[in-house]
Design a protein around this motif. Structure first.
Motif, mmCIF file in Angstrom:
data_model
loop_
_atom_site.group_PDB
_atom_site.id
_atom_site.type_symbol
_atom_site.label_atom_id
_atom_site.label_comp_id
_atom_site.label_asym_id
_atom_site.label_seq_id
_atom_site.Cartn_x
_atom_site.Cartn_y
_atom_site.Cartn_z
ATOM 1 N N ARG A 31 -0.940 5.531 11.521
ATOM 2 C CA ARG A 31 -0.633 6.760 10.806
ATOM 3 C C ARG A 31 0.545 7.462 11.450
ATOM 4 N NH1 ARG A 31 -2.898 10.789 7.518
ATOM 5 N NH2 ARG A 31 -4.644 9.429 7.017
ATOM 6 N N LEU A 32 1.389 8.041 10.607
ATOM 7 C CA LEU A 32 2.463 8.914 11.044
ATOM 8 C C LEU A 32 2.274 10.267 10.375
ATOM 9 C CD1 LEU A 32 5.617 6.607 10.830
ATOM 10 C CD2 LEU A 32 4.648 7.587 12.911
ATOM 11 N N GLY A 33 2.182 11.328 11.178
ATOM 12 C CA GLY A 33 1.998 12.668 10.628
ATOM 13 C C GLY A 33 0.564 12.925 10.236
ATOM 14 N N GLY A 34 0.297 14.181 9.942
ATOM 15 C CA GLY A 34 -1.034 14.548 9.463
ATOM 16 C C GLY A 34 -2.103 14.495 10.521
ATOM 17 N N GLN A 93 7.510 10.284 3.070
ATOM 18 C CA GLN A 93 6.963 11.583 3.433
ATOM 19 C C GLN A 93 5.641 11.410 4.173
ATOM 20 O OE1 GLN A 93 7.135 10.290 0.372
ATOM 21 N NE2 GLN A 93 5.460 10.946 -0.972
ATOM 22 N N GLU A 94 5.484 12.200 5.240
ATOM 23 C CA GLU A 94 4.236 12.182 5.989
ATOM 24 C C GLU A 94 3.193 13.050 5.294
ATOM 25 O OE1 GLU A 94 5.469 13.473 9.880
ATOM 26 O OE2 GLU A 94 6.014 11.441 10.477
ATOM 27 N N PRO A 95 1.898 12.708 5.437
ATOM 28 C CA PRO A 95 1.393 11.619 6.294
ATOM 29 C C PRO A 95 1.597 10.248 5.668
ATOM 30 C CG PRO A 95 -0.426 12.651 5.131
ATOM 31 C CD PRO A 95 0.795 13.462 4.800
ATOM 32 N N LEU A 96 1.891 9.300 6.520
ATOM 33 C CA LEU A 96 1.984 7.898 6.129
ATOM 34 C C LEU A 96 0.840 7.153 6.812
ATOM 35 C CD1 LEU A 96 5.802 7.388 6.699
ATOM 36 C CD2 LEU A 96 4.667 7.123 4.493
ATOM 37 N N ALA A 97 0.120 6.342 6.065
ATOM 38 C CA ALA A 97 -0.983 5.583 6.650
ATOM 39 C C ALA A 97 -0.991 4.177 6.062
ATOM 40 C CB ALA A 97 -2.313 6.279 6.381
ATOM 41 N N TRP A 98 -1.232 3.195 6.891
ATOM 42 C CA TRP A 98 -1.290 1.814 6.439
ATOM 43 C C TRP A 98 -2.148 1.015 7.411
ATOM 44 C CZ3 TRP A 98 2.578 4.232 8.913
ATOM 45 C CH2 TRP A 98 3.079 3.673 10.089
ATOM 46 N N GLU A 99 -2.553 -0.143 6.971
ATOM 47 C CA GLU A 99 -3.356 -1.046 7.797
ATOM 48 C C GLU A 99 -2.652 -2.381 7.870
ATOM 49 O OE1 GLU A 99 -7.495 -3.449 7.265
ATOM 50 O OE2 GLU A 99 -7.632 -1.269 7.052
ATOM 51 N N VAL A 100 -2.575 -2.948 9.072
ATOM 52 C CA VAL A 100 -2.000 -4.274 9.241
ATOM 53 C C VAL A 100 -2.746 -4.989 10.364
ATOM 54 C CG1 VAL A 100 -0.174 -3.547 10.869
ATOM 55 C CG2 VAL A 100 0.166 -5.566 9.411
ATOM 56 N N TYR A 101 -3.039 -6.263 10.154
ATOM 57 C CA TYR A 101 -3.768 -7.089 11.122
ATOM 58 C C TYR A 101 -5.110 -6.464 11.494
ATOM 59 C CZ TYR A 101 1.217 -8.193 11.677
ATOM 60 O OH TYR A 101 2.548 -8.447 11.447
ATOM 61 N N GLY A 102 -5.721 -5.735 10.551
ATOM 62 C CA GLY A 102 -7.022 -5.135 10.779
ATOM 63 C C GLY A 102 -6.984 -3.847 11.554
ATOM 64 N N GLU A 103 -5.799 -3.309 11.838
ATOM 65 C CA GLU A 103 -5.675 -2.068 12.601
ATOM 66 C C GLU A 103 -5.018 -0.999 11.736
ATOM 67 O OE1 GLU A 103 -3.975 -0.478 16.935
ATOM 68 O OE2 GLU A 103 -3.777 -2.593 16.344
ATOM 69 N N SER A 123 0.830 -1.206 0.000
ATOM 70 C CA SER A 123 0.000 0.000 0.000
ATOM 71 C C SER A 123 0.864 1.255 0.000
ATOM 72 C CB SER A 123 -0.956 0.001 1.202
ATOM 73 O OG SER A 123 -0.292 0.311 2.415
ATOM 74 N N LEU A 124 2.020 1.224 0.658
ATOM 75 C CA LEU A 124 2.910 2.374 0.672
ATOM 76 C C LEU A 124 3.569 2.563 -0.688
ATOM 77 C CD1 LEU A 124 4.525 1.908 4.193
ATOM 78 C CD2 LEU A 124 2.721 3.518 3.540
ATOM 79 N N VAL A 125 3.892 1.454 -1.359
ATOM 80 C CA VAL A 125 4.413 1.555 -2.731
ATOM 81 C C VAL A 125 3.345 2.133 -3.648
ATOM 82 C CG1 VAL A 125 5.258 0.233 -4.713
ATOM 83 C CG2 VAL A 125 6.051 -0.344 -2.402
ATOM 84 N N ALA A 126 2.123 1.616 -3.529
ATOM 85 C CA ALA A 126 1.031 2.082 -4.383
ATOM 86 C C ALA A 126 0.735 3.557 -4.169
ATOM 87 C CB ALA A 126 -0.228 1.249 -4.121
ATOM 88 N N ALA A 127 0.926 4.040 -2.940
ATOM 89 C CA ALA A 127 0.686 5.446 -2.632
ATOM 90 C C ALA A 127 1.856 6.335 -3.017
ATOM 91 C CB ALA A 127 0.390 5.606 -1.142
ATOM 92 N N GLY A 128 2.950 5.747 -3.498
ATOM 93 C CA GLY A 128 4.101 6.526 -3.928
ATOM 94 C C GLY A 128 4.825 7.219 -2.801
ATOM 95 N N LYS A 129 4.895 6.587 -1.635
ATOM 96 C CA LYS A 129 5.546 7.208 -0.481
ATOM 97 C C LYS A 129 7.053 6.929 -0.492
ATOM 98 C CE LYS A 129 1.906 9.062 1.424
ATOM 99 N NZ LYS A 129 1.796 10.524 1.656
#
Length: 258
Positions: free
Chosen positions: A255-258, A242-252, A232-238
């Motif tokens: 976020r970093l920044g923003g 760079q913040e904000p960074l957001a991802w989901e893992v194990y259903g949770e 998901s971070l690759v797909a978002a071009g991060k």
């Protein structure tokens, strides 16, 4: 998620500005990468020096900020180094048991280890040794593999570092083997880092599924979730983390920044 995987910056090759630094040169970016991995290892953005658990992956106890395990030798190495540094530590008495279970998923002789680890992890020298051993065993080799593969972005390097932490370097499912298998189809990441990373994460997941055969199904599902979070971070071009960074893992969601 609050930031879907395909929203934001489109999936594309990184620009020159996004390859201008590296995790080895930027302590803040290195910490962002470590905090991403912490959500995979410990389900929190906070670095967990005192963590101890058997996660059912066939490697025995998993402990500390990067998941040293009793079954793969890195926990044994840590306790040996720590005992050289502080001979009277509460972990030293477990050295014979750690030697006996190395290479297995057994916890025989490790009763009380969790309490001892919790106690010692309060000490600054124990946490400092964790940091140094993580660099030695995982970060520095990850930067070497990144250079060899042509990865030039902080995100690419972060993915390689996370792979080193989960897979180690050697063996049929180790990072070295994953890089070689990826390069057989996509030789160099310099031409299109996104394409290389997508191929690499596909290879990584295939190896994880094989590595965790015979272990609880949670281990396989957790690996799928971990790889999907990185995708998901690759797909978002991060690329530059760079913040904000957001991802989901194990259903949770994290976020970093923003």
């Amino acid at each position: 998620m609050s930031e879907p995987a395909r929203e934001g910056v489109p999936d594309r090759a990184p620009k020159a500005a996004e390859t201008a630094t590296s995790l080895a040169e930027d302590a803040e970016l290195k910490m962002r990468s470590a905090r991403i991995t912490s959500t995979f290892e410990n389900a929190t953005l906070l670095i967990q020096y005192d963590y101890v658990e058997n996660i059912g992956d066939g490697r025995g106890l998993t402990v500390g900020r990067a998941g040293f395990t009793s079954g793969t030798g890195d926990l044994l190495l840590f306790v040996r180094r720590y005992t050289e540094l502080r001979p009277d530590n509460a972990l030293a008495s477990f050295l014979p048991a750690l030697e006996a279970v190395n290479g297995t998923g057994s916890e025989e002789g490790l009763g009380g280890f969790a309490e001892a680890w919790h106690r010692e992890s309060r000490r600054a020298e124990q946490r400092g040794l964790q940091d140094r051993l993580v660099d030695e065993l995982y970060f520095e080799p990850a930067m070497k593999y990144s250079r060899e593969a042509g990865l030039r972005t902080p995100l690419g390097q972060a993915i390689m570092w996370d792979t080193m932490i989960q897979h180690g370097a050697g063996g049929e499912h180790g990072t070295k083997a994953l890089v070689a298998e990826t390069r057989a189809s996509v030789p160099d990441a310099a031409g299109d880092e996104g394409a290389w990373l997508r191929a690499f994460l596909d290879v990584r997941l295939r190896h994880l599924v094989r590595a965790y055969e015979g272990t609880p199904t949670e281990a396989e599902g957790a690996s799928q979730s971990r790889v999907d979070a990185l995708r998901s971070l690759v797909a978002a071009g991060k690329w530059s983390l760079q913040e904000p960074l957001a991802w989901e893992v194990y259903g949770e969601e994290f976020r970093l920044g923003g």
